[in-house]
Design a protein around this motif. Structure first.
Motif, short mmCIF file in Angstrom:
data_model
loop_
_atom_site.label_atom_id
_atom_site.label_comp_id
_atom_site.label_asym_id
_atom_site.label_seq_id
_atom_site.Cartn_x
_atom_site.Cartn_y
_atom_site.Cartn_z
N ALA A 10 0.83 -1.21 0.00
CA ALA A 10 0.00 0.00 0.00
C ALA A 10 0.87 1.26 0.00
N ALA A 11 1.93 1.25 0.79
CA ALA A 11 2.82 2.41 0.85
C ALA A 11 3.53 2.65 -0.47
N HIS A 12 3.99 1.58 -1.12
CA HIS A 12 4.61 1.74 -2.44
C HIS A 12 3.62 2.38 -3.41
N SER A 29 3.61 1.77 13.17
CA SER A 29 4.92 1.19 13.41
C SER A 29 5.89 1.45 12.25
N GLY A 30 5.54 2.38 11.38
CA GLY A 30 6.50 2.93 10.43
C GLY A 30 6.61 2.29 9.06
N GLU A 31 5.64 1.47 8.68
CA GLU A 31 5.76 0.79 7.38
C GLU A 31 5.86 1.79 6.22
N ALA A 32 5.04 2.84 6.24
CA ALA A 32 5.10 3.82 5.14
C ALA A 32 6.42 4.58 5.14
N LEU A 33 6.91 4.92 6.32
CA LEU A 33 8.20 5.61 6.39
C LEU A 33 9.34 4.72 5.92
N GLU A 34 9.24 3.44 6.22
CA GLU A 34 10.25 2.48 5.77
C GLU A 34 10.27 2.42 4.23
N VAL A 35 9.11 2.36 3.63
CA VAL A 35 9.02 2.34 2.16
C VAL A 35 9.51 3.67 1.60
N ALA A 36 9.13 4.78 2.23
CA ALA A 36 9.60 6.09 1.77
C ALA A 36 11.12 6.13 1.73
N GLU A 96 7.67 2.97 19.22
CA GLU A 96 8.89 2.26 19.58
C GLU A 96 9.26 1.23 18.52
N ARG A 97 8.27 0.53 18.01
CA ARG A 97 8.52 -0.44 16.92
C ARG A 97 9.10 0.28 15.71
N ALA A 98 8.57 1.45 15.37
CA ALA A 98 9.10 2.23 14.25
C ALA A 98 10.55 2.64 14.52
N ARG A 99 10.81 3.11 15.72
CA ARG A 99 12.18 3.52 16.06
C ARG A 99 13.14 2.33 16.00
N SER A 100 12.64 1.12 16.34
CA SER A 100 13.50 -0.06 16.28
C SER A 100 13.90 -0.39 14.85
N ARG A 101 13.18 0.16 13.88
CA ARG A 101 13.53 0.00 12.46
C ARG A 101 14.48 1.10 11.99
N GLY A 102 14.91 1.94 12.91
CA GLY A 102 15.83 3.02 12.56
C GLY A 102 15.13 4.24 12.01
N LEU A 103 13.85 4.39 12.30
CA LEU A 103 13.08 5.52 11.79
C LEU A 103 12.98 6.62 12.84
N ALA A 104 12.93 7.85 12.37
CA ALA A 104 12.81 9.01 13.26
C ALA A 104 11.34 9.24 13.57
N VAL A 105 10.88 8.73 14.70
CA VAL A 105 9.48 8.83 15.07
C VAL A 105 9.37 9.37 16.49
N THR A 106 8.52 10.37 16.63
CA THR A 106 8.24 10.98 17.93
C THR A 106 6.93 10.43 18.45
N THR A 107 6.89 10.11 19.72
CA THR A 107 5.64 9.68 20.35
C THR A 107 4.88 10.91 20.81
N GLY A 108 3.60 10.96 20.42
CA GLY A 108 2.75 12.07 20.85
C GLY A 108 1.89 12.56 19.72
#
Length: 181
Positions: free
Chosen positions: A16-18, A40-47, A65-77
């Motif tokens: 979907a993100a692609h 959890s960052g799937e779209a950011l990972e594809v981006a 936290e799951r997104a950050r564990s993928r090395g993505l810059a994600v803020t909680t809030g």
């Protein structure tokens, strides 16, 4: 929400993100993207795979936290509390977020503040007019009482975006799920 540890769910989210970024890139090319409600960052990972720089905002700590564990810059809030610079993103995306909000008009207006001049706000919502909703009726998988509190057709989404000061270009895209034909 869906189990983002399930490889099938992740594959669907990536597909979907692609598709989203294929559509966006036809208009904007690549650049930087803000993903609001990034899960959890799937779209950011594809981006990132497609050459975008991206950051995300996610209110659910476990998902962020799951997104950050993928090395993505994600803020909680929330977006308001994230401290991101206004007017600095080529694309501000909110995929499957708008239907969860009681005031989607205010949210769209807020999203627009983060897009650079000439930038884009990209949203994706379930389509209330979709054939699957009419066929499945109360069993429609996107009819989630107390979770999906606002529903859109292409027409009502267009009008809401216009009221938020945006110039919408509605594109309907269906992502086929393994359990759907």
């Amino acid at each position: 929400g869906p189990d983002t540890t399930d490889p099938i769910v992740v594959a669907i989210a990536h597909a979907a993100a692609h598709r989203r970024f294929e559509i966006i890139e036809r208009i904007s090319g690549t650049g930087n993207v803000l993903d609001v409600g990034c899960g959890s960052g799937e779209a950011l990972e594809v981006a990132r795979q497609r050459g975008w720089a991206g950051v995300g905002v996610e209110p659910v700590e476990a998902s962020a936290e799951r997104a950050r564990s993928r090395g993505l810059a994600v803020t909680t809030g929330t977006l308001t509390d994230a401290g991101l610079p206004l007017g600095s993103f080529d694309v501000v995306g909110a995929w499957h977020v708008l239907e969860h909000l009681l005031d989607p008009l205010a949210f769209l207006s807020e999203l627009a503040c983060y897009a650079r001049p000439g930038g884009f706000v990209a949203v994706e919502v379930p389509n209330w007019r979709h054939r699957s909703r009419r066929v499945q009726g109360p069993d429609w998988d996107q009819l989630c009482p107390l979770e999906h509190v606002t529903h859109f057709t292409p027409r009502t989404l267009r009008r809401t975006m216009q009221r938020a000061g945006l110039r919408p270009q509605i594109q309907t895209v269906t992502v086929v799920r393994p359990n759907r034909i």
